[in-house]
Design a protein around this motif. Structure first.
Motif, PDB file in Angstrom:
ATOM      1  N   LYS A 165       0.827  -1.359  -0.121  1.00  0.00           N
ATOM      2  CA  LYS A 165       0.089  -0.023   0.071  1.00  0.00           C
ATOM      3  C   LYS A 165       0.986   1.396   0.000  1.00  0.00           C
ATOM      4  N   HIS A 166       0.311   2.259  -0.835  1.00  0.00           N
ATOM      5  CA  HIS A 166       1.358   3.536  -0.887  1.00  0.00           C
ATOM      6  C   HIS A 166       0.493   4.699  -0.943  1.00  0.00           C
ATOM      7  N   ASP A 167       0.944   5.593  -0.087  1.00  0.00           N
ATOM      8  CA  ASP A 167       0.019   6.890   0.335  1.00  0.00           C
ATOM      9  C   ASP A 167       1.218   8.075  -0.069  1.00  0.00           C
ATOM     10  N   LEU A 168       0.765   8.750  -1.223  1.00  0.00           N
ATOM     11  CA  LEU A 168       1.649   9.662  -2.220  1.00  0.00           C
ATOM     12  C   LEU A 168       0.861  11.033  -2.227  1.00  0.00           C
ATOM     13  N   ASN A 169       1.567  12.034  -1.779  1.00  0.00           N
ATOM     14  CA  ASN A 169       1.143  13.327  -1.991  1.00  0.00           C
ATOM     15  C   ASN A 169       1.889  13.895  -3.224  1.00  0.00           C
ATOM     16  N   LEU A 170       1.202  14.126  -4.352  1.00  0.00           N
ATOM     17  CA  LEU A 170       1.891  14.573  -5.821  1.00  0.00           C
ATOM     18  C   LEU A 170       1.676  15.810  -6.057  1.00  0.00           C
ATOM     19  N   GLY A 171       1.390  16.574  -5.176  1.00  0.00           N
ATOM     20  CA  GLY A 171       1.411  18.279  -5.233  1.00  0.00           C
ATOM     21  C   GLY A 171       0.329  18.857  -6.190  1.00  0.00           C
ATOM     22  N   SER A 172       0.918  19.840  -7.238  1.00  0.00           N
ATOM     23  CA  SER A 172      -0.108  20.785  -7.684  1.00  0.00           C
ATOM     24  C   SER A 172       0.066  20.431  -9.318  1.00  0.00           C
ATOM     25  N   SER A 173      -0.898  20.904 -10.123  1.00  0.00           N
ATOM     26  CA  SER A 173      -0.929  21.196 -11.477  1.00  0.00           C
ATOM     27  C   SER A 173      -0.645  19.588 -12.177  1.00  0.00           C
ATOM     28  N   VAL A 174      -1.286  18.585 -11.506  1.00  0.00           N
ATOM     29  CA  VAL A 174      -1.273  17.268 -12.128  1.00  0.00           C
ATOM     30  C   VAL A 174      -2.347  16.950 -13.049  1.00  0.00           C
ATOM     31  N   HIS A 175      -2.009  16.483 -14.278  1.00  0.00           N
ATOM     32  CA  HIS A 175      -3.263  16.235 -15.150  1.00  0.00           C
ATOM     33  C   HIS A 175      -3.226  14.566 -15.251  1.00  0.00           C
ATOM     34  N   GLN A 176      -2.101  13.794 -15.187  1.00  0.00           N
ATOM     35  CA  GLN A 176      -1.971  12.623 -15.483  1.00  0.00           C
ATOM     36  C   GLN A 176      -1.161  11.922 -14.373  1.00  0.00           C
ATOM     37  N   VAL A 177      -1.489  10.644 -14.191  1.00  0.00           N
ATOM     38  CA  VAL A 177      -0.690   9.528 -13.186  1.00  0.00           C
ATOM     39  C   VAL A 177      -0.645   8.314 -14.121  1.00  0.00           C
ATOM     40  N   ILE A 178       0.391   7.806 -14.633  1.00  0.00           N
ATOM     41  CA  ILE A 178       0.603   6.423 -15.366  1.00  0.00           C
ATOM     42  C   ILE A 178       1.115   5.508 -14.399  1.00  0.00           C
ATOM     43  N   TYR A 179       0.770   4.202 -14.132  1.00  0.00           N
ATOM     44  CA  TYR A 179       1.550   3.028 -13.677  1.00  0.00           C
ATOM     45  C   TYR A 179       2.223   2.317 -14.810  1.00  0.00           C
ATOM     46  N   LEU A 180       3.404   2.377 -14.135  1.00  0.00           N
ATOM     47  CA  LEU A 180       4.388   1.369 -15.340  1.00  0.00           C
ATOM     48  C   LEU A 180       4.691   0.305 -14.347  1.00  0.00           C
ATOM     49  N   VAL A 218     -12.276   0.571 -28.372  1.00  0.00           N
ATOM     50  CA  VAL A 218     -12.492  -0.056 -29.683  1.00  0.00           C
ATOM     51  C   VAL A 218     -11.964  -1.123 -29.859  1.00  0.00           C
ATOM     52  N   GLU A 219     -10.908  -1.528 -29.165  1.00  0.00           N
ATOM     53  CA  GLU A 219     -10.286  -2.815 -29.641  1.00  0.00           C
ATOM     54  C   GLU A 219     -10.155  -3.700 -28.131  1.00  0.00           C
ATOM     55  N   PRO A 220     -11.076  -4.296 -27.357  1.00  0.00           N
ATOM     56  CA  PRO A 220     -10.873  -4.754 -26.257  1.00  0.00           C
ATOM     57  C   PRO A 220      -9.909  -5.884 -26.194  1.00  0.00           C
ATOM     58  N   ASP A 221      -8.855  -5.824 -25.427  1.00  0.00           N
ATOM     59  CA  ASP A 221      -7.787  -6.941 -25.306  1.00  0.00           C
ATOM     60  C   ASP A 221      -7.310  -7.474 -23.965  1.00  0.00           C
ATOM     61  N   GLN A 222      -7.168  -8.636 -23.646  1.00  0.00           N
ATOM     62  CA  GLN A 222      -6.501  -9.035 -22.266  1.00  0.00           C
ATOM     63  C   GLN A 222      -5.254  -8.172 -21.973  1.00  0.00           C
ATOM     64  N   ASP A 223      -4.664  -8.043 -23.321  1.00  0.00           N
ATOM     65  CA  ASP A 223      -3.189  -7.570 -22.966  1.00  0.00           C
ATOM     66  C   ASP A 223      -3.174  -6.046 -22.428  1.00  0.00           C
ATOM     67  N   TYR A 224      -4.139  -5.459 -22.467  1.00  0.00           N
ATOM     68  CA  TYR A 224      -4.521  -3.994 -21.912  1.00  0.00           C
ATOM     69  C   TYR A 224      -3.954  -4.119 -20.479  1.00  0.00           C
ATOM     70  N   ALA A 225      -4.031  -5.157 -19.691  1.00  0.00           N
ATOM     71  CA  ALA A 225      -3.861  -5.464 -18.353  1.00  0.00           C
ATOM     72  C   ALA A 225      -2.484  -5.280 -18.117  1.00  0.00           C
ATOM     73  N   GLY A 226      -1.796  -5.548 -19.105  1.00  0.00           N
ATOM     74  CA  GLY A 226      -0.369  -5.418 -18.925  1.00  0.00           C
ATOM     75  C   GLY A 226       0.633  -4.145 -19.414  1.00  0.00           C
ATOM     76  N   THR A 227      -0.158  -3.046 -19.606  1.00  0.00           N
ATOM     77  CA  THR A 227       0.235  -2.048 -20.402  1.00  0.00           C
ATOM     78  C   THR A 227       0.719  -1.106 -19.333  1.00  0.00           C
ATOM     79  N   PRO A 228       1.332   0.122 -19.635  1.00  0.00           N
ATOM     80  CA  PRO A 228       1.148   1.350 -18.798  1.00  0.00           C
ATOM     81  C   PRO A 228      -0.338   1.709 -18.846  1.00  0.00           C
ATOM     82  N   ILE A 229      -0.733   2.077 -17.683  1.00  0.00           N
ATOM     83  CA  ILE A 229      -2.062   2.370 -17.488  1.00  0.00           C
ATOM     84  C   ILE A 229      -2.422   3.714 -16.882  1.00  0.00           C
ATOM     85  N   TYR A 230      -3.493   4.383 -17.198  1.00  0.00           N
ATOM     86  CA  TYR A 230      -3.894   5.682 -16.507  1.00  0.00           C
ATOM     87  C   TYR A 230      -4.389   5.719 -15.145  1.00  0.00           C
ATOM     88  N   LEU A 231      -3.799   5.954 -14.036  1.00  0.00           N
ATOM     89  CA  LEU A 231      -4.615   5.804 -12.838  1.00  0.00           C
ATOM     90  C   LEU A 231      -5.425   7.110 -12.631  1.00  0.00           C
TER      91      LEU A 231
END
Length: 302
Positions: A165-180, A218-231
């Protein structure tokens, strides 16, 4: 502007000025196979540093990280597209080329002492058999037209490998958070729960909610689970952003890519002034055209 890193060169930089650009294109030219997903983890071997400069002095670091993190920004939630574009070599000028674009999301008008410093390292690419092959890295700015509306900042943050479990303060002007994921394309969807709190948005998402946004495409695929994803992918800037992120288990080498669009008074004022000047120029051009061709009022009324 372009710079070329030959296979024997490990590091080179260029100073970009006297042009308008909205990004950088990285071209990997080699004898590697025409299609190879195996170069994704190898992208972590390539480092990139991009910084704003004014009169030769560094003012902002736009990006300082690896090509894998640039890949994450460009292809979050979109592995099938990456598989059809980046991981398919193009025959360009008789050379087999993999292209990785990096968009700033805004324009840089590089004049009056404004510059971009771009530095890259070059390595060998790994093919499907695990063999390393020579690579020529061609780095090009992407030409554009327009104004700078914000300062783009891309930050990579490593997550503590011993924690679930992670508790993160990311500050200001944030538009995107991507998990890699650790290897860039982990086959297991390992996010258990996500909660974020900010000045505008307070949400809690289960693993089901998160996975739905990956597969409802548009193109559902199980492989999506393993990509960088938008949180998180917000059109509005979020300030005082706190993110609580739970995984199924602890694991090392997890990363978040935080994308900020910082609007300073200086940038906003210059943007407004330039927009007004361009609007006046366009109006004068229209009036000049009407004068040359004759007034169209009578034609419009008839």
């Amino acid at each position: 502007m372009e710079m070329i890193l030959a296979p024997s060169e490990t590091r080179r930089h260029m100073v970009v000025n006297n042009e308008t650009t909205n990004g950088v294109m990285f071209n990997f030219v080699s004898t590697i196979a025409e299609s190879s997903e195996d170069i994704m983890p190898n992208l972590d071997d390539f480092r990139v540093r991009i910084a704003e400069r004014l009169d030769g002095k560094e003012t902002n670091i736009v990006f300082d990280g690896t090509m894998l993190e640039i890949y994450a920004v460009g292809y979050a939630n979109n592995f099938p597209m990456a598989n059809k574009t980046f991981f398919k070599a193009r025959e360009i000028g008789g050379n087999r080329t993999f292209q990785l674009p990096f968009s700033f999301g805004t324009n840089y008008n590089l004049k009056d002492g404004n510059e971009l410093f771009v530095e890259c390292t070059n390595k060998k690419l790994k093919d499907k058999a695990g063999t390393f092959v020579d690579n020529t890295l061609v780095v090009e700015t992407i030409p554009s037209i327009g104004l700078k509306s914000f300062i783009p900042l891309f930050e990579s943050r490593a997550l503590e490998g011993t924690l679930e479990k992670h508790d993160l303060n990311l500050g200001s002007s944030v538009h995107q958070v991507i998990y890699l994921a650790p290897d860039g394309k982990s086959g297991e969807f390992d996010v258990a729960r996500l909660k974020y709190k900010s000045d505008k948005l307070n949400e809690e998402l289960s693993a089901n909610n998160l996975y739905a946004q990956l597969s409802n495409t548009v193109e559902p695929d199980q492989d999506y689970a393993g990509t960088p994803i938008y949180l998180l992918n917000s059109l509005e800037p979020l300030h005082k952003l706190n993110v609580k992120l739970d995984f199924l288990s602890a694991l090392s080498n997890r990363r978040l890519i935080i994308v900020r669009k910082v609007q300073t008074p200086e940038v906003i004022n210059k943007y407004i002034t330039k927009q007004a000047a361009h609007a006046q120029e366009n109006l004068m051009a229209v009036k000049s055209g009407l004068t040359a061709e004759g007034c169209l009022c009578a034609t419009a009324k008839s």
